[in-house]
Enzyme design. Structure first.
Site, PDB file in Angstrom:
ATOM      1  N   GLU A   1      18.887 -32.099   3.768  1.00 26.99           N
ATOM      2  CA  GLU A   1      18.631 -33.357   3.050  1.00 26.99           C
ATOM      3  C   GLU A   1      17.149 -33.711   3.038  1.00 26.99           C
ATOM      4  OE1 GLU A   1      21.084 -36.560   4.442  1.00 26.99           O
ATOM      5  OE2 GLU A   1      22.928 -35.459   4.042  1.00 26.99           O
TER       6      GLU A   1
ATOM      7  N   LYS B   1      31.368 -42.781  -0.853  1.00 22.70           N
ATOM      8  CA  LYS B   1      31.041 -41.499  -1.486  1.00 22.70           C
ATOM      9  C   LYS B   1      32.141 -41.216  -2.504  1.00 22.70           C
ATOM     10  CE  LYS B   1      28.767 -39.327   2.524  1.00 22.70           C
ATOM     11  NZ  LYS B   1      29.016 -38.519   3.755  1.00 22.70           N
TER      12      LYS B   1
HETATM   13  P1  PGA Z   1      27.831 -34.406   4.179  1.00 27.37           P
HETATM   14  O1  PGA Z   1      27.456 -35.501   5.257  1.00 27.37           O
HETATM   15  O2  PGA Z   1      27.158 -33.171   4.654  1.00 27.37           O
HETATM   16  O3  PGA Z   1      29.307 -34.253   4.329  1.00 27.37           O
HETATM   17  O4  PGA Z   1      27.394 -34.860   2.850  1.00 27.37           O
HETATM   18  C1  PGA Z   1      26.634 -36.579   5.057  1.00 27.37           C
HETATM   19  C2  PGA Z   1      26.963 -37.636   6.073  1.00 27.37           C
HETATM   20  O5  PGA Z   1      27.688 -37.357   7.037  1.00 27.37           O
HETATM   21  O6  PGA Z   1      26.564 -38.773   5.913  1.00 27.37           O
HETATM   22 ZN    ZN Z   2      27.949 -39.520   7.743  1.00 30.60          ZN
END
Ligand code: PGA
Ligand code: ZN
Length: 387
Positions: free
Chosen positions: A188, A313
């Protein structure tokens, strides 16, 4: 609205893996919408199919979208549920469902000559505060994200300027304290370091004081949990029972300027969330894997007073309407809402429009590399709102 053409395309996400994009053409507009991928996914998320499996499902459902009129987002999403008929989109895949659902949202907005956030907002539009991933260990089995967030919102732009400077300042300090630091980033675009959790928190404390920010932590604790009794931190070598974990989280939150704590316990342990939430209020105790953007799980969390904030999400649940219901329920119960990117994103900035249009309190995004696309979209939206 009548669909003239609907096409599915495989594209790449920022982790170089394949994901889905839908291109939708109506009599008046043409739009595209793609879906992100998670790395540390929660157990209760709706199910993603592989892109090739999704493509074969699409062959069967494609024509059904051509032969009828859709007058609202709910109609589209109800139709997706009727095609799938499972709780977690295991038949057609949550990735295919969301790509279609979100393409329709964009088409409705475009046919109305509106930006998506305007189409959604019904006058509730507001700029979210940024929560940004600064130091990160995605997929490591240790605390995954060390974040910074503002205390107040003067403007999104001003807050982002502070966070960007803080992100760069953190790298300078990491360079001084960690001889192996070489500006490496995780998935990220957060800094990767070999320093310990406590050392990272000391650096972030210094920087957050300088820029008037607060610290956030995403423990992603389900990924440290052995399924029975221990949390093990792969990089810090702690092995904690649930009670140790609770004590540790509370002591960190009291010792450092931490305001935001995401998934400090495994995704089934509502009880420990409740204890932490009670003891640490008004700090934000947030559910991500715990809730999986699922209204039923949010209801349980509200009943148990397990959280004061909720990650949103859309791809954890699979449609725009389900996402809207989740945000609505959270707001009705005074739970702060945090629209969030996934660890593997695409060039699609829809979450920015959802955050603003649904009036979310925060948005969780990254600060550099391809991640700036979301931030820049939010700067543009803020300009429109300020006109
Ligand atoms: P992810 O995790 O890798 O599943 O997108 C992001 C998060 O836990 O906030
Ligand atoms: Zn998370």
């Amino acid at each position: 609205m009548r669909v003239k053409r609907i096409k599915l395309r495989e594209i790449f996400a920022t982790n170089s893996k394949k994901t889905l994009e839908i291109e939708l053409e109506t009599e008046k507009v043409r739009v595209r919408s793609s879906v992100p991928l998670g790395t540390s996914k929660g157990k209760f998320e709706a199910l993603y199919l592989s892109t090739s499996e999704a493509a074969s499902k699409f062959v069967f459902i494609k024509n059904k979208f051509l032969s009828q009129n859709f007058n609202s987002q709910e109609e589209v999403d109800d139709f997706l549920h009727s095609l799938d008929r499972t709780e977690n989109f295991s038949e057609i895949g949550a990735n295919l469902a969301l790509a279609i659902s979100s393409a329709f949202l964009k088409a409705f907005a475009a046919e109305n000559h509106q930006e998506v956030f305007e189409f959604l907002s019904k006058e509730k539009a507001k700029m979210p505060r940024p929560i940004c991933n600064i130091v990160g260990f995605k997929g490591s089995g240790d605390v995954e994200e060390y974040l910074l967030l503002p205390v107040h919102q003067t403007s999104f732009r001003e807050n982002m300027e502070k966070i960007m400077q803080a992100y760069l300042k953190v790298a300078e300090l990491l360079k001084i304290r960690d001889p192996s630091f070489s500006f490496t980033k995780d998935l990220e675009s957060a800094w990767f370091t070999r320093l310990s959790l406590i050392e990272i928190l000391k650096i972030l404390t210094k920087v957050s004081n300088e820029f008037l920010l607060k610290i956030g932590l995403d423990f992603a604790a389900s990924h440290m949990w052995d399924g029975k009794q221990y949390y093990s931190y792969s990089m810090n070598n702690y092995i904690f029972s649930t009670q140790d974990q609770l004590n540790f989280v509370i002591s960190l939150a009291r010792k450092f300027p931490i305001f935001y704590i995401e998934d400090p316990f495994n995704q089934e342990d509502f009880v420990s969330f409740s204890v932490a939430n009670k003891q640490l209020s008004p700090k934000l105790i947030c559910g991500d894997d715990l809730l999986a953007t699922n209204v039923k799980r949010l209801k349980d969390a509200i009943d148990l007073k397990a959280i004061s904030s909720a990650i949103v999400k859309p791809n954890q649940i699979g449609t725009i309407s389900d996402t809207i219901k989740f945000v609505k329920l959270a707001k009705e119960n005074k739970i702060f809402t945090i629209m969030s990117h996934r660890s593997a994103e695409t060039d699609d900035n829809l979450i920015c429009h959802l955050a603003v249009g649904l009036g979310c309190d925060y948005i969780k995004v990254g600060t550099s590399g391809e991640r700036v696309s979301k931030i820049n979209e939010l700067l543009r939206i803020e300009e429109i709102l300020n006109k």
